[in-house]
Enzyme design. Structure first.
Site, PDB file in Angstrom:
ATOM      1  N   THR A  13       0.930  -1.177   0.051  1.00 44.66           N
ATOM      2  CA  THR A  13      -0.172   0.274  -0.002  1.00 44.66           C
ATOM      3  C   THR A  13       0.779   1.215   0.038  1.00 44.66           C
ATOM      4  O   THR A  13       2.008   1.270   0.380  1.00 44.66           O
ATOM      5  CB  THR A  13      -0.844  -0.230   1.302  1.00 44.66           C
ATOM      6  N   GLY A  14       0.597   2.435  -0.693  1.00 49.05           N
ATOM      7  CA  GLY A  14       1.165   3.668  -0.589  1.00 49.05           C
ATOM      8  C   GLY A  14       2.595   3.194  -1.687  1.00 49.05           C
ATOM      9  O   GLY A  14       3.485   3.621  -1.384  1.00 49.05           O
ATOM     10  N   GLY A  15       2.242   2.562  -2.635  1.00 48.67           N
ATOM     11  CA  GLY A  15       3.258   1.840  -3.507  1.00 48.67           C
ATOM     12  C   GLY A  15       3.717   2.738  -4.872  1.00 48.67           C
ATOM     13  O   GLY A  15       4.665   2.328  -5.437  1.00 48.67           O
ATOM     14  N   THR A  16       3.032   3.751  -5.037  1.00 52.20           N
ATOM     15  CA  THR A  16       3.315   4.452  -6.272  1.00 52.20           C
ATOM     16  C   THR A  16       4.496   5.475  -6.355  1.00 52.20           C
ATOM     17  O   THR A  16       4.861   6.078  -7.262  1.00 52.20           O
ATOM     18  CB  THR A  16       2.175   5.126  -6.674  1.00 52.20           C
ATOM     19  N   GLY A  18       7.951   7.368  -3.487  1.00 58.08           N
ATOM     20  CA  GLY A  18       8.809   7.342  -2.535  1.00 58.08           C
ATOM     21  C   GLY A  18       9.270   5.972  -1.884  1.00 58.08           C
ATOM     22  O   GLY A  18       9.780   4.943  -2.755  1.00 58.08           O
ATOM     23  N   GLY A  20       7.407   3.391  -0.813  1.00 58.27           N
ATOM     24  CA  GLY A  20       6.892   2.383  -1.187  1.00 58.27           C
ATOM     25  C   GLY A  20       7.081   1.951  -2.573  1.00 58.27           C
ATOM     26  O   GLY A  20       7.228   0.666  -2.689  1.00 58.27           O
ATOM     27  N   TYR A 151       0.506  13.301  13.071  1.00 52.05           N
ATOM     28  CA  TYR A 151       1.181  12.267  12.276  1.00 52.05           C
ATOM     29  C   TYR A 151       1.919  11.300  13.260  1.00 52.05           C
ATOM     30  O   TYR A 151       1.823  10.017  13.110  1.00 52.05           O
ATOM     31  CB  TYR A 151       2.293  12.809  11.413  1.00 52.05           C
TER      32      TYR A 151
END
Length: 254
Positions: A13-16, A18, A20, A151
């Site tokens: 997840t969040g792999g598109t 940075g 990830g 955060y």
């Protein structure tokens, strides 16, 4: 790191972009088939272009949406069949000091970073193979920076339930670990919306407060995450810091 993951299935997840995306690239290079998620149309399209022709399935999925999480489980079942390694990497961060934090921003951090992470694991757990692994991305211990209270709190909550899930998954021999980055070099430094001056100041403070006197790379985070997922076969409930010694109490030399 294990160099041969041929036949293995992973979801990031969040792999598109940075960290990830670096994890995705490392998995693909080792031969795994990967489903990766994102919610920003530009980074989704960029990832599709960059990973074209590889065993990667780029999926739009918003961790703030329970419907999207349920749909992600259906997509993973359809594309992968099962999941050997799950990387729960997504997250948001926005600067706001105490007086500026709104209820909406507080809730947004916890909805995406905390609730989204928990229910992603819940939805995907039936697809995890016995003996597989889960790796959460948390945040470096003692990585204290003014304006990141929402955060930091949301990521500390992930750290807390990761410990419990490690115990709950013991009967299935699924290892649950976390990678805890410090100051890592990305286009946004993990905090979208920074001005160029603010980003430079964030990087400068990262250099000054990190014992190794530099920011880390996304590839270094990916190496640690894959080590926990694949090679650390006798480790569970571990949090591996990738922070240049920040949380280990080392002196910062000049």
């Amino acid at each position: 790191m294990s160099s041969n993951l041929t036949g293995k299935k992973a979801l990031v997840t969040g792999g598109t972009h940075g960290m990830g995306l670096a994890i995705v690239k490392a998995l693909l290079a080792a031969g795994a088939e990967v489903v990766l998620t994102g919610r920003n149309e530009q980074t989704l399209e960029d990832a599709r272009t960059e990973l074209a022709g590889q065993a990667a399935h780029v999926v739009r999925s918003d961790a703030a949406s329970m419907a999207d999480i349920a749909a992600l489980a259906d997509t993973a079942r359809e594309r992968l069949g099962q999941i050997d390694h799950l990387f729960v990497n997504h997250g948001i961060a926005a600067f706001a000091e105490l007086a500026e934090v709104t209820e909406a921003e507080w809730d947004r951090h916890f909805t995406i970073n905390t609730k989204g992470a928990f229910f992603t694991v819940q939805a995907l757990s039936p697809l995890l193979v016995d003996g597989g692994s889960i790796v959460f991305t948390t945040v470096g211990n003692d990585l204290i920076f003014p304006g990141l209270s929402a955060y930091s709190a949301s990521k500390e909550a992930v750290r807390a339930f990761a410990h419990v899930l490690a115990a709950e998954f013991l009967p299935r021999k699924i290892r649950v670990n976390s990678v805890a980055p410090g100051f890592i070099e990305t286009p946004t430094m993990g905090v979208p919306g920074l001005s160029e001056q603010e980003r430079e100041e964030f990087v400068r403070q990262g250099h000054e407060s990190t014992p190794l006197r530099r920011t880390g790379t996304v590839e270094e985070v990916a190496t640690a995450a894959l080590f926990l997922a694949v090679d650390a076969t006798f480790s569970t409930n571990v949090e591996l810091a990738v922070d240049g010694g920040f949380a280990q109490g080392l002196p910062v030399t000049h």
